[in-house]
Scaffold this motif. Structure first.
Motif, short mmCIF file in Angstrom:
data_model
loop_
_atom_site.label_atom_id
_atom_site.label_comp_id
_atom_site.label_asym_id
_atom_site.label_seq_id
_atom_site.Cartn_x
_atom_site.Cartn_y
_atom_site.Cartn_z
N HIS A 127 23.13 41.64 41.47
CA HIS A 127 23.35 40.67 40.49
C HIS A 127 23.84 42.14 38.92
CE1 HIS A 127 20.91 37.84 42.19
NE2 HIS A 127 21.65 37.58 42.42
N GLN A 130 28.01 43.24 39.08
CA GLN A 130 28.05 41.76 38.51
C GLN A 130 27.81 41.72 36.50
OE1 GLN A 130 26.98 39.64 41.75
NE2 GLN A 130 28.66 39.61 42.15
N ASN A 131 26.74 41.66 36.51
CA ASN A 131 26.70 41.83 35.18
C ASN A 131 27.80 43.15 34.24
OD1 ASN A 131 25.01 39.36 35.45
ND2 ASN A 131 23.21 40.65 35.02
#
Length: 247
Positions: A127, A130-131
């Motif tokens: 996460h 991807q952020n």
């Protein structure tokens, strides 16, 4: 999927070339040698080969230099764990810290995060990457055997459930049936899933899988300029000729 100006998953498989230097000088020499070639699409920096991978300041310095030299060429950064064919043994927590450092440096366009590690460690890292607009390749490597088809499909399904950007599976064949099983799994997953796939059988026996991706669904293949990072990799100039011929 687009990474910088590179479209991954359409047309012929894209060629990634590994950097495997153990010192900063070796890394930069390899990079300069690779950049003289025209037969590749992206660079994989295998930092598990590098003696100073754990020095955050040195890592940031070298990563910035590589990024500036690459310009529009995408950079994949990988730390391959010892149990999956890498050079250095780390604890789970140490592995997570290395991946965290790669993400925080913010020069990688893609990052390899292995499936083998506990979900509580890797899901937050997926996460986080991807952020920060870093594409995540989740990988499974088996340097001993080719597992049963059901087990390979289960690994790929787990990657899809983790919402990564690309799934990768690399296994070791011992018979032609092993090759056919890997290709069947690739073909099946390619047609049933929207997740881009990298798949290969390693070693000399598996070389056919490194050129057949356009037919069976593998979107990236790994070629060499100098040193290889896994058994069975083909010189990138020859590899590109194969891909162009098959295309």
């Amino acid at each position: 999927m687009k990474v910088k100006n590179l479209k991954i998953g359409s047309g012929k498989p894209k060629i990634a070339v590994p950097i495997t230097g153990s010192t900063t000088d070796e890394i930069l020499k390899q990079l300069n040698l690779i950049l003289k070639q025209n037969d590749f699409d992206l660079i994989e920096w295998r930092i598990d080969f590098w003696k100073q991978f754990n020095d955050v300041n040195e890592f940031n310095y070298v990563a910035q230099m590589i990024s500036e030299k690459l310009e529009a060429i995408p950079l994949l950064i990988t730390f391959r764990s010892f149990n999956e064919g890498g050079q250095t043994k780390l604890t789970e927590e140490q592995y997570a810290k290395v991946i965290h450092n790669i993400i925080n440096c913010r020069v990688a366009d893609l990052i390899d995060i292995e499936l083998m590690h506990p979900k509580k460690l890797i899901l937050p890292l997926i996460h986080l990457a991807q952020n920060q607009n870093i594409k995540v390749i989740q990988s499974y490597h088996n340097f001993k055997i080719t597992p049963e088809k059901s087990e390979m499909l289960e690994k790929l399904d787990q990657m899809q459930l983790n919402h990564v950007d690309i799934a990768k599976i690399a296994v070791m064949p011992h018979t032609s049936d092993d090759i056919l099983n890997l290709l069947e799994v690739s073909n099946s997953f390619h047609h049933e899933s929207n997740l881009p796939l990298i798949s290969m059988s390693m070693g000399n026996l598996g070389k056919i899988t490194r050129v057949s991706g356009q037919l069976f669904g593998s979107c990236i293949t790994f070629g060499t300029v100098g040193n290889s990072s896994a058994p069975g990799q083909i010189n990138c100039e020859i590899l590109n000729q194969f891909l162009n011929t098959l295309n």
